[in-house]
Design a protein around this motif. Sequence first.
Motif, PDB file in Angstrom:
ATOM      1  N   ILE A  47      39.263   9.360 -19.479  1.00 44.84           N
ATOM      2  CA  ILE A  47      40.256  10.136 -18.740  1.00 44.84           C
ATOM      3  C   ILE A  47      40.269  11.565 -19.295  1.00 44.84           C
ATOM      4  O   ILE A  47      40.040  11.787 -20.491  1.00 44.84           O
ATOM      5  CB  ILE A  47      41.663   9.512 -18.821  1.00 44.84           C
ATOM      6  N   THR A  48      40.537  12.507 -18.417  1.00 44.48           N
ATOM      7  CA  THR A  48      40.547  13.925 -18.815  1.00 44.48           C
ATOM      8  C   THR A  48      41.824  14.639 -18.421  1.00 44.48           C
ATOM      9  O   THR A  48      42.118  15.719 -18.937  1.00 44.48           O
ATOM     10  CB  THR A  48      39.353  14.670 -18.189  1.00 44.48           C
ATOM     11  N   ASP A  49      42.586  14.057 -17.496  1.00 40.15           N
ATOM     12  CA  ASP A  49      43.809  14.688 -17.029  1.00 40.15           C
ATOM     13  C   ASP A  49      44.874  14.668 -18.129  1.00 40.15           C
ATOM     14  O   ASP A  49      45.206  13.603 -18.668  1.00 40.15           O
ATOM     15  CB  ASP A  49      44.326  13.953 -15.791  1.00 40.15           C
ATOM     16  N   ILE A  50      45.423  15.840 -18.451  1.00 37.21           N
ATOM     17  CA  ILE A  50      46.379  15.956 -19.560  1.00 37.21           C
ATOM     18  C   ILE A  50      47.630  15.118 -19.305  1.00 37.21           C
ATOM     19  O   ILE A  50      48.160  14.476 -20.221  1.00 37.21           O
ATOM     20  CB  ILE A  50      46.775  17.437 -19.785  1.00 37.21           C
ATOM     21  N   GLU A  51      48.098  15.097 -18.058  1.00 35.90           N
ATOM     22  CA  GLU A  51      49.289  14.301 -17.750  1.00 35.90           C
ATOM     23  C   GLU A  51      49.029  12.811 -17.962  1.00 35.90           C
ATOM     24  O   GLU A  51      49.890  12.091 -18.468  1.00 35.90           O
ATOM     25  CB  GLU A  51      49.733  14.561 -16.304  1.00 35.90           C
ATOM     26  N   GLU A  52      47.848  12.356 -17.584  1.00 32.41           N
ATOM     27  CA  GLU A  52      47.507  10.949 -17.778  1.00 32.41           C
ATOM     28  C   GLU A  52      47.367  10.620 -19.260  1.00 32.41           C
ATOM     29  O   GLU A  52      47.822   9.564 -19.722  1.00 32.41           O
ATOM     30  CB  GLU A  52      46.212  10.619 -17.039  1.00 32.41           C
ATOM     31  N   ILE A  53      46.754  11.522 -20.002  1.00 34.30           N
ATOM     32  CA  ILE A  53      46.598  11.315 -21.447  1.00 34.30           C
ATOM     33  C   ILE A  53      47.954  11.216 -22.131  1.00 34.30           C
ATOM     34  O   ILE A  53      48.139  10.430 -23.072  1.00 34.30           O
ATOM     35  CB  ILE A  53      45.750  12.455 -22.061  1.00 34.30           C
ATOM     36  N   SER A  54      48.930  11.985 -21.647  1.00 34.92           N
ATOM     37  CA  SER A  54      50.261  11.998 -22.262  1.00 34.92           C
ATOM     38  C   SER A  54      51.195  10.940 -21.697  1.00 34.92           C
ATOM     39  O   SER A  54      52.249  10.677 -22.274  1.00 34.92           O
ATOM     40  CB  SER A  54      50.898  13.383 -22.065  1.00 34.92           C
ATOM     41  N   ASN A  55      50.818  10.329 -20.576  1.00 34.72           N
ATOM     42  CA  ASN A  55      51.683   9.375 -19.894  1.00 34.72           C
ATOM     43  C   ASN A  55      51.792   8.070 -20.687  1.00 34.72           C
ATOM     44  O   ASN A  55      50.783   7.398 -20.917  1.00 34.72           O
ATOM     45  CB  ASN A  55      51.112   9.094 -18.497  1.00 34.72           C
ATOM     46  N   PRO A  56      53.006   7.658 -21.081  1.00 36.62           N
ATOM     47  CA  PRO A  56      53.145   6.413 -21.855  1.00 36.62           C
ATOM     48  C   PRO A  56      52.798   5.164 -21.057  1.00 36.62           C
ATOM     49  O   PRO A  56      52.567   4.100 -21.641  1.00 36.62           O
ATOM     50  CB  PRO A  56      54.622   6.411 -22.272  1.00 36.62           C
ATOM     51  N   ASN A  57      52.764   5.253 -19.742  1.00 37.19           N
ATOM     52  CA  ASN A  57      52.354   4.100 -18.930  1.00 37.19           C
ATOM     53  C   ASN A  57      50.840   3.913 -18.916  1.00 37.19           C
ATOM     54  O   ASN A  57      50.349   2.869 -18.477  1.00 37.19           O
ATOM     55  CB  ASN A  57      52.852   4.257 -17.494  1.00 37.19           C
ATOM     56  N   ALA A  58      50.107   4.919 -19.392  1.00 37.73           N
ATOM     57  CA  ALA A  58      48.647   4.837 -19.502  1.00 37.73           C
ATOM     58  C   ALA A  58      48.296   4.486 -20.943  1.00 37.73           C
ATOM     59  O   ALA A  58      48.430   5.312 -21.849  1.00 37.73           O
ATOM     60  CB  ALA A  58      48.004   6.171 -19.113  1.00 37.73           C
ATOM     61  N   VAL A  59      47.864   3.254 -21.163  1.00 36.21           N
ATOM     62  CA  VAL A  59      47.549   2.798 -22.524  1.00 36.21           C
ATOM     63  C   VAL A  59      46.174   3.328 -22.924  1.00 36.21           C
ATOM     64  O   VAL A  59      45.185   3.120 -22.225  1.00 36.21           O
ATOM     65  CB  VAL A  59      47.576   1.265 -22.610  1.00 36.21           C
ATOM     66  N   LYS A  60      46.136   4.026 -24.054  1.00 35.94           N
ATOM     67  CA  LYS A  60      44.885   4.573 -24.573  1.00 35.94           C
ATOM     68  C   LYS A  60      44.315   3.675 -25.667  1.00 35.94           C
ATOM     69  O   LYS A  60      45.058   2.937 -26.307  1.00 35.94           O
ATOM     70  CB  LYS A  60      45.102   5.982 -25.143  1.00 35.94           C
ATOM     71  N   VAL A  61      42.997   3.762 -25.858  1.00 39.99           N
ATOM     72  CA  VAL A  61      42.339   2.954 -26.878  1.00 39.99           C
ATOM     73  C   VAL A  61      41.334   3.815 -27.623  1.00 39.99           C
ATOM     74  O   VAL A  61      40.705   4.709 -27.039  1.00 39.99           O
ATOM     75  CB  VAL A  61      41.641   1.715 -26.259  1.00 39.99           C
ATOM     76  N   ILE A  62      41.205   3.576 -28.931  1.00 36.72           N
ATOM     77  CA  ILE A  62      40.147   4.195 -29.722  1.00 36.72           C
ATOM     78  C   ILE A  62      39.272   3.087 -30.284  1.00 36.72           C
ATOM     79  O   ILE A  62      39.748   1.981 -30.575  1.00 36.72           O
ATOM     80  CB  ILE A  62      40.693   5.090 -30.870  1.00 36.72           C
ATOM     81  N   VAL A  63      37.967   3.383 -30.413  1.00 39.83           N
ATOM     82  CA  VAL A  63      36.987   2.363 -30.787  1.00 39.83           C
ATOM     83  C   VAL A  63      36.098   2.866 -31.917  1.00 39.83           C
ATOM     84  O   VAL A  63      36.037   4.066 -32.198  1.00 39.83           O
ATOM     85  CB  VAL A  63      36.107   1.984 -29.575  1.00 39.83           C
ATOM     86  N   ASP A  64      35.377   1.922 -32.555  1.00 41.24           N
ATOM     87  CA  ASP A  64      34.405   2.313 -33.580  1.00 41.24           C
ATOM     88  C   ASP A  64      33.047   2.571 -32.917  1.00 41.24           C
ATOM     89  O   ASP A  64      32.932   2.603 -31.687  1.00 41.24           O
ATOM     90  CB  ASP A  64      34.329   1.259 -34.696  1.00 41.24           C
ATOM     91  N   THR A  65      32.021   2.745 -33.727  1.00 40.19           N
ATOM     92  CA  THR A  65      30.702   3.092 -33.198  1.00 40.19           C
ATOM     93  C   THR A  65      30.065   1.964 -32.389  1.00 40.19           C
ATOM     94  O   THR A  65      29.115   2.190 -31.642  1.00 40.19           O
ATOM     95  CB  THR A  65      29.747   3.493 -34.336  1.00 40.19           C
ATOM     96  N   ASN A  66      30.585   0.751 -32.532  1.00 38.72           N
ATOM     97  CA  ASN A  66      30.088  -0.390 -31.750  1.00 38.72           C
ATOM     98  C   ASN A  66      31.011  -0.739 -30.587  1.00 38.72           C
ATOM     99  O   ASN A  66      30.902  -1.818 -30.000  1.00 38.72           O
ATOM    100  CB  ASN A  66      29.919  -1.612 -32.660  1.00 38.72           C
ATOM    101  N   ASN A  67      31.922   0.173 -30.271  1.00 35.78           N
ATOM    102  CA  ASN A  67      32.899  -0.028 -29.199  1.00 35.78           C
ATOM    103  C   ASN A  67      33.833  -1.209 -29.456  1.00 35.78           C
ATOM    104  O   ASN A  67      34.339  -1.832 -28.515  1.00 35.78           O
ATOM    105  CB  ASN A  67      32.218  -0.179 -27.834  1.00 35.78           C
ATOM    106  N   VAL A  68      34.064  -1.509 -30.720  1.00 41.61           N
ATOM    107  CA  VAL A  68      35.084  -2.501 -31.075  1.00 41.61           C
ATOM    108  C   VAL A  68      36.411  -1.758 -31.234  1.00 41.61           C
ATOM    109  O   VAL A  68      36.477  -0.706 -31.873  1.00 41.61           O
ATOM    110  CB  VAL A  68      34.719  -3.245 -32.372  1.00 41.61           C
TER     111      VAL A  68
END
Length: 242
Positions: free
Chosen positions: A131-152
């Motif tokens: 996602i690139t939209d700033i509003e979506e990135i900041s929206n608490p209804n949009a759950v974000k995820v961070i991953v390691d180099t193996n996409n875990v």
Amino acid sequence: MKRIAMIPARYAASRFPAKLMQDLGGQPVIIRTYQATVQTQLFDDVYVVTDSDIIFDVVVAAGGKAIMSKKEHECGSDRIAEAIEDMDVDIIVNVQGDEPFIDKESLANVLSVFDNDPKEEIDLASLMFKITDIEEISNPNAVKVIVDTNNVALYFSRSPIPYPRDKDVDTIYYRHKGIYAFRKRALLDFQRLPMLQLEATEKIEAIRYLEYGKKLKMVETDVSGIGIDTPEDLEKAKKVWK
């Protein structure tokens, strides 16, 4: 491996009550989702698991398979775990009931995680998209995820993660798409393990797996889909359906 799809379906929804029974092209949303899941031909069986007589009856009347929950559940994973406890299955895919435009390729890619895991190190898999939209990135209804180099998965949050302290870094943000594929043992473990602080704080059930050391593989997709969480989402879905 025997693979089934489970569609957890609550009648009551805080943001859009009875959303699964709303009309989409002449059929309720839940029926459209059920039909789309069956049509992928990826599963040995597809079930709707619900706490509602209304939803149960409409699924059965449409020729579908439905299971009535015996207990009250706080989340879809708990509801599915109860339903599959005595089933002879290996992989269970949780398809959201409000996702009538299910993407076969993304589902196939999630299932392939287990085909490429002979040592059975991965407990569950899920989807994410950029996602690139700033509003979506900041929206608490949009759950974000961070991953390691193996996409875990490392962590899920309703806040923007990672926090862009250095504005010169080309930060990539991923939004979690709530379709899960579980090994049966991981799903049954989820039901038995109590909710801990991080899950309770964020209200994101995927965090429970991470807090208890489960390995959750994320699969990137280009398809964001249309989840029907609000009346506005339903209007968008109707336009796409036409």
